[in-house]
Design an enzyme around this catalytic site. Structure first.
Site, PDB file in Angstrom:
ATOM      1  N   CYS A   1      -1.620   9.141   2.610  1.00  0.00           N
ATOM      2  CA  CYS A   1      -1.444   8.772   1.201  1.00  0.00           C
ATOM      3  C   CYS A   1      -2.701   9.012   0.371  1.00  0.00           C
ATOM      4  O   CYS A   1      -2.614   9.208  -0.835  1.00  0.00           O
ATOM      5  CB  CYS A   1      -0.968   7.330   1.071  1.00  0.00           C
ATOM      6  SG  CYS A   1      -1.975   6.188   2.003  1.00  0.00           S
TER       7      CYS A   1
ATOM      8  N   GLU B   1       0.892  -1.168   0.000  1.00  0.00           N
ATOM      9  CA  GLU B   1       0.000   0.000   0.000  1.00  0.00           C
ATOM     10  C   GLU B   1       0.922   1.207   0.000  1.00  0.00           C
ATOM     11  O   GLU B   1       1.591   1.485   0.991  1.00  0.00           O
ATOM     12  CB  GLU B   1      -0.896  -0.060   1.242  1.00  0.00           C
ATOM     13  CG  GLU B   1      -2.195   0.676   1.078  1.00  0.00           C
ATOM     14  CD  GLU B   1      -2.119   2.078   1.613  1.00  0.00           C
ATOM     15  OE1 GLU B   1      -1.715   2.977   0.826  1.00  0.00           O
ATOM     16  OE2 GLU B   1      -2.442   2.274   2.782  1.00  0.00           O
TER      17      GLU B   1
END
Ligand code: ADP
Length: 490
Positions: A287, A253
Site C-alpha cells: 500500500c 490501514e
C-alpha cells in the site's frame, strides 16, 4: 532452492490453546507454481463466536496481569521468532510468493513490533488532574478496551498481524486474529511460538475465515470492542459501516496512491536504485509503494535510461530460489488487473520503456502468477493507472515542469498514505515533504516504516496508527474517576 519445512503447527483454527477443525477446507497454493502447499480448515460462524467468547473469558485475567509480565511474553515471542527466522521466512515465501530474503526481512520487522510493544507495555501513563473544587481530584486512567478483532491482508501476512497483536496484547486486550484467505499458514505458525513464549490460552485466537463473514460477526458481537483492519479502502468502508451499528471503534490501514517525487538535483543513480527496490518489494503489492513517479522534465531522459537498465538486470522468479529480486503476484486475477491498467495506459498514449520477462526462462514457473516488471513513460494524471492502486511491479513516470506543480498533482488523490521525495538540497526536500498530504514521507529513503514510529494514513487511507507510542492508544480507552482529595486534619 529452499525446501518448505515440516509444519510445526496444524492447518486449522487455534482457539483457547487448542487446534480445532473448521468445516470448510481450502487449498493454499504457492503463487510461483500454483501448487498446493496445504489444505487449511476455516473457522465457521460457530467457531468465530467461540473464539470471541474464549477471548472475553481470557481478558478477565489478562487485563490484570502486570504490564511488565505482558511485555515479557511479547519480548520472548520476538526472540523465538528470530530463533526460527529461516523457517518462518521460507513459509512466508512459499505462501505469499516474496523472495526468501524479503521473507527474512519481514520476520525481523514483525519481531521488532513484538519487541517494541513488549517495551511499551510498561509505558502506559495516566495522570492526576486538577478538579475545579478544591476538595476533589481527577484520576485519568487508560485501560484496555476489551476484545480486539484483527483482520489482516496477504501482502505482509506476518508483519501486519504482528503490528496489531503486539499492540493489542501490550495494552491488555485479548484478540481474535483473522488472517487473509490466501495466507493463513504463517498466522497459524505463530500459535506454538506464542504458546512457548508463555501466552495463556485464549489471549490470542487465530481463526482463518471469510472476510465478510468474520467482519460482520466482529461488528455484531458485543464483546468485540475494537476492529482493526489492514486492507483495501472498499473493505475498510464496508467494515466501518458494519461497525457503525454498535458504535465500535475502528482502526483502519487502507489503500494508497503514493507520489514519488524526483527533484531536479537528485542523484539519479541512487534514486533509480531505490525506486526499483521499492517497486520490486513484494512485486509492488504494497500500500505504501510508489504509485506515481513524478520526474522533472530536465532529468527525465537520463533517469529513464538508468532505471530501465536496472530493471532489465533484475531477476524475477520463484521466491524460494537463490538471487531472486521479485516473485509472483498473489494470484492470476491480480496479473489480469495489473495488465488491464497497463493496456489502458498504452492505448491512451503512455510509452513502454522496459518489460522484464526473465521468469519465462524457467519452465517450472509457467503455471505461476507472474507479471513482468514494467516501466512506462509519458503517463498522464487522467489515466486509470495514475488514479488506481496498481498493486504490481509497474513504474509509471509522469513528467513535471515546476515543483509546485508536482506537489499539487501529488495531492490530487483521495488517498494519503505515503510519499517519497528524492533530492540533494535537504531544506528543499523537507519543504516539499511537508506539503504532501500523507501520513509518512521518506526523504531519500524507500522504506521508512519502523516499529518506533506511528504509521497511519489520512483521507481515505485510514484512521488511527500502528507502531510508535500511538499504536497502543488504538487499544486503550480513557476512564476518569473523580475522587475526594485526602487532607490531614489540622
Ligand atoms: P486485498 O484486496 O488486499 O485482498 P481486502 O481488503 O480484500 O484486501 O482484504 C484484506 C482483509 O480483509 C482480508 O483478511 C479479507 O479477508 C478481509 N475482508 C474482505 N472483505 C471484508 C469485509 N467485508 N469485512 C471484513 N473483512 C473483510
Amino acid at each position: 532452492m529452499k525446501a518448505v519445512p515440516n509444519f510445526w503447527f496444524e492447518p486449522a483454527p487455534w482457539i483457547d490453546g487448542q487446534w480445532r477443525r473448521g468445516t470448510e477446507e481450502i487449498s493454499v497454493p504457492n503463487p510461483a507454481t500454483n501448487q498446493s502447499l496445504a489444505m487449511v480448515t476455516r473457522a465457521d460462524a460457530g467457531l468465530i463466536h467461540e473464539a470471541i467468547e474464549g477471548a472475553e473469558r481470557a481478558w478477565a485475567n489478562w487485563k490484570h496481569r502486570s504490564p511488565v509480565d505482558r511485555g515479557g511474553i511479547l519480548k520472548r515471542t520476538a526472540a523465538l521468532m528470530i530463533a526460527k527466522r529461516e523457517e518462518l521466512a521460507v513459509l512466508l515465501s512459499a505462501e505469499q510468493g516474496k523472495p526468501y530474503a524479503q521473507g527474512l526481512g519481514e520476520v525481523d520487522y514483525a519481531a521488532s513490533f513484538f519487541q517494541w510493544f513488549g517495551e511499551e507495555a510498561r509505558r502506559s501513563y495516566g495522570r492526576i488532574a486538577a478538579h475545579p473544587e478544591a476538595e476533589r481530584e481527577f484520576f485519568v486512567e487508560h485501560k484496555p478496551i476489551g476484545v480486539a478483532g484483527l483482520i489482516t491482508p496477504w501482502n505482509f501476512p506476518l508483519a501486519q498481524g504482528a503490528k496489531k497483536i503486539a499492540a493489542a496484547l501490550a495494552a491488555g486486550c485479548t484478540a481474535v486474529w483473522k488472517p487473509a484467505e490466501r495466507t493463513p499458514l504463517i498466522a497459524l505458525a505463530m500459535a506454538p511460538i506464542l504458546a512457548e513464549a508463555g501466552l495463556p490460552p485464549g489471549v490470542l485466537q487465530i481463526a482463518p475465515g471469510r472476510g465478510s463473514v468474520v467482519g460482520k460477526i466482529f461488528a455484531e458481537h458485543p464483546a468485540v470492542r475494537v476492529l482493526s483492519l489492514t486492507g483495501s479502502t472498499a473493505t475498510g468502508s464496508s467494515l466501518m459501516a458494519d461497525a457503525a451499528c454498535q458504535i465500535k471503534r475502528v482502526s483502519l490501514e487502507l489503500g494508497g496512491n503514493a507520489p514519488f517525487i524526483v527533484l531536479p538535483d537528485a542523484d539519479l543513480e541512487f534514486t533509480a536504485e531505490h525506486l526499483l527496490r521499492l517497486k520490486l518489494f513484494v512485486s509492488g503489492q504494497v500500500c505504501v509503494t510508489a504509485n506515481r513517479v513524478f520526474v522533472h522534465e530536465t532529468i527525465e531522459t537520463e533517469f529513464l535510461e538508468i532505471l530501465s537498465h536496472k530493471m532489465e538486470q533484475s531477476v524475477v522468479g520463484n521466491g524460494l530460489a537463490e538471487h531472486v529480486d521479485a516473485g509472483p503476484l498473489i494470484h492470476r486475477q491480480a496479473c489480469q488487473d495489473v495488465g488491464a491498467l497497463v493496456s489502458q495506459a498504452l492505448t491512451a498514449g503512455a510509452k513502454l520503456v522496459c518489460r522484464n520477462t526473465s521468469f519465462e526462462r524457467d519452465p517450472s514457473l509457467k503455471e505461476g502468477s507472474f507479471y513482468p516488471p514494467t516501466l512506462l513513460s509519458n503517463v498522464q494524471d487522467s489515466m486509470p493507472i495514475a488514479s488506481h492502486e496498481i498493486f504490481g511491479p509497474v513504474i509509471p513516470v509522469l513528467r513535471y515542469k515546476t515543483v509546485a506543480d508536482a506537489i499539487r498533482r501529488s495531492n490530487e488523490t483521495p488517498y494519503g498514505l505515503a510519499g517519497y521525495v528524492y533530492g540533494h538540497d535537504m531544506t528543499n526536500c523537507r519543504a516539499v515533504a511537508r506539503e504532501l498530504e500523507v501520513g509518512i514521507v521518506g526523504v531519500n529513503e524507500w522504506r521508512p516504516l519502523k516499529a518506533e514510529i506511528p504509521f497511519g494514513g489520512i483521507k481515505q487511507s485510514g484512521i488511527g496508527a500502528e507502531g510508535g507510542e500511538e499504536g497502543l492508544r488504538e487499544f486503550l480507552c480513557t476512564q476518569v474517576i473523580s475522587m475526594p482529595k485526602p487532607f490531614l486534619e489540622r
